[in-house]
Design a protein around this motif. Structure first.
Motif, short mmCIF file in Angstrom:
data_model
loop_
_atom_site.label_atom_id
_atom_site.label_comp_id
_atom_site.label_asym_id
_atom_site.label_seq_id
_atom_site.Cartn_x
_atom_site.Cartn_y
_atom_site.Cartn_z
N GLU A 103 0.84 -1.19 0.00
CA GLU A 103 0.00 0.00 0.00
C GLU A 103 0.88 1.25 0.00
O GLU A 103 1.49 1.58 1.02
CB GLU A 103 -0.91 0.00 1.24
CG GLU A 103 -1.90 1.12 1.29
CD GLU A 103 -2.84 1.13 0.10
OE1 GLU A 103 -3.05 2.22 -0.45
OE2 GLU A 103 -3.37 0.07 -0.27
N PRO A 104 0.96 1.95 -1.14
CA PRO A 104 1.84 3.12 -1.20
C PRO A 104 1.18 4.41 -0.73
O PRO A 104 1.86 5.38 -0.45
CB PRO A 104 2.19 3.20 -2.69
CG PRO A 104 1.01 2.61 -3.37
CD PRO A 104 0.45 1.56 -2.45
N PHE A 105 -0.15 4.43 -0.62
CA PHE A 105 -0.84 5.68 -0.33
C PHE A 105 -1.53 5.62 1.03
O PHE A 105 -2.60 5.05 1.18
CB PHE A 105 -1.88 5.98 -1.42
CG PHE A 105 -1.28 6.01 -2.79
CD1 PHE A 105 -0.38 7.00 -3.15
CD2 PHE A 105 -1.59 5.04 -3.72
CE1 PHE A 105 0.20 7.02 -4.41
CE2 PHE A 105 -1.03 5.06 -4.99
CZ PHE A 105 -0.14 6.05 -5.33
N PRO A 118 6.54 4.77 17.95
CA PRO A 118 7.45 5.74 18.57
C PRO A 118 7.61 6.97 17.66
O PRO A 118 7.61 6.85 16.44
CB PRO A 118 8.77 4.97 18.70
CG PRO A 118 8.36 3.53 18.73
CD PRO A 118 7.14 3.44 17.87
N GLU A 119 7.75 8.11 18.28
CA GLU A 119 7.77 9.37 17.52
C GLU A 119 8.93 9.46 16.53
O GLU A 119 8.79 10.08 15.48
CB GLU A 119 7.84 10.55 18.49
CG GLU A 119 6.83 11.62 18.15
CD GLU A 119 6.82 12.70 19.18
OE1 GLU A 119 7.56 13.67 18.98
OE2 GLU A 119 6.08 12.57 20.16
N ARG A 120 10.04 8.87 16.84
CA ARG A 120 11.21 8.96 15.96
C ARG A 120 11.15 8.00 14.78
O ARG A 120 11.96 8.10 13.87
CB ARG A 120 12.47 8.70 16.77
CG ARG A 120 12.74 9.76 17.82
CD ARG A 120 13.92 9.41 18.66
NE ARG A 120 15.08 9.15 17.83
CZ ARG A 120 16.23 9.78 17.90
NH1 ARG A 120 16.39 10.73 18.79
NH2 ARG A 120 17.22 9.46 17.13
N GLU A 121 10.20 7.08 14.79
CA GLU A 121 10.09 6.08 13.72
C GLU A 121 9.44 6.68 12.48
O GLU A 121 8.45 7.40 12.57
CB GLU A 121 9.26 4.88 14.18
CG GLU A 121 9.87 4.11 15.31
CD GLU A 121 11.12 3.37 14.92
OE1 GLU A 121 11.13 2.70 13.88
OE2 GLU A 121 12.10 3.46 15.68
N THR A 122 9.99 6.37 11.32
CA THR A 122 9.44 6.78 10.04
C THR A 122 8.87 5.54 9.34
O THR A 122 9.54 4.51 9.28
CB THR A 122 10.54 7.39 9.15
OG1 THR A 122 11.08 8.54 9.82
CG2 THR A 122 9.99 7.82 7.80
N LEU A 123 7.65 5.64 8.84
CA LEU A 123 7.05 4.54 8.11
C LEU A 123 7.69 4.44 6.74
O LEU A 123 7.70 5.40 5.98
CB LEU A 123 5.54 4.74 7.95
CG LEU A 123 4.68 4.19 9.07
CD1 LEU A 123 4.84 4.94 10.34
CD2 LEU A 123 3.24 4.17 8.63
N LEU A 124 8.23 3.27 6.42
CA LEU A 124 8.89 3.06 5.14
C LEU A 124 8.01 2.32 4.15
O LEU A 124 8.05 2.59 2.95
CB LEU A 124 10.20 2.27 5.34
CG LEU A 124 11.24 2.93 6.25
CD1 LEU A 124 12.40 1.98 6.48
CD2 LEU A 124 11.72 4.23 5.65
N SER A 125 7.23 1.36 4.63
CA SER A 125 6.44 0.54 3.73
C SER A 125 5.29 -0.12 4.50
O SER A 125 5.39 -0.29 5.71
CB SER A 125 7.33 -0.54 3.10
OG SER A 125 6.62 -1.31 2.17
N GLU A 126 4.24 -0.47 3.75
CA GLU A 126 3.10 -1.16 4.34
C GLU A 126 2.62 -2.25 3.38
O GLU A 126 2.57 -2.03 2.17
CB GLU A 126 1.95 -0.19 4.61
CG GLU A 126 0.71 -0.87 5.13
CD GLU A 126 -0.49 0.06 5.24
OE1 GLU A 126 -1.47 -0.37 5.86
OE2 GLU A 126 -0.45 1.17 4.72
N VAL A 127 2.27 -3.39 3.93
CA VAL A 127 1.69 -4.48 3.15
C VAL A 127 0.37 -4.86 3.81
O VAL A 127 0.32 -5.11 5.01
CB VAL A 127 2.61 -5.73 3.10
CG1 VAL A 127 1.95 -6.84 2.33
CG2 VAL A 127 3.95 -5.37 2.50
N LEU A 128 -0.70 -4.87 3.01
CA LEU A 128 -2.01 -5.31 3.48
C LEU A 128 -2.21 -6.74 3.03
O LEU A 128 -2.02 -7.05 1.85
CB LEU A 128 -3.12 -4.43 2.90
CG LEU A 128 -3.09 -2.95 3.31
CD1 LEU A 128 -4.14 -2.18 2.53
CD2 LEU A 128 -3.31 -2.80 4.79
#
Length: 131
Positions: A103-105, A118-128
């Motif tokens: 899921e890119p969007f 956590p606040e410092r974490e950046t989301l890089l990718s998601e798979v549904l």
């Protein structure tokens, strides 16, 4: 440096909630059991796709920490690794006859607040992964 999170909604013998997956121990650790599916779906450009998912897998990283350890190329390495693992997951799910989609969007800030990453974490990718 790459962290794997699993948001479960409808998985047999697994309580709904947010889990942290630790690959070395091959273990899921429950972080919170209060994920609102409606808000989760609204945080995506295509809410109907998220509604059909049994679980979602997120790949996150602390970019600042990674850059301190690996230098300026850390962001590229993390994205490459997250993409590689996400594609393996997607192909494995498809091989089992399950719906799986990268899921890119999505709205990163809404998902971060909802899942309490956590606040410092950046989301890089998601798979549904669907039913």
């Amino acid at each position: 440096l790459l962290k794997i999170w699993v948001v479960c909604f409808d998985v047999l013998l697994v309580y709904p909630g947010l889990y942290r997956y630790v690959p070395l121990k091959k273990t899921l650790y429950l972080q919170t059991n209060s994920i609102d599916r409606g808000k989760f779906c609204k945080a995506h450009l295509s809410p109907e796709t998220a509604e059909n998912a049994s679980f979602a897998v997120f790949f996150t990283a602390d970019i600042e920490e990674a850059c301190n350890m690996l230098g300026e190329r850390a962001y590229r390495y993390l994205n490459m690794n997250a993409g590689f693992v996400a594609e393996i997951l997607r192909e494995s799910a498809r091989g089992l006859g399950k719906f799986a989609r990268r899921e890119p969007f999505y709205c990163e800030e809404e998902l971060r607040k909802l899942c309490k990453f956590p606040e410092r974490e950046t989301l890089l990718s998601e798979v549904l992964v669907g039913r």
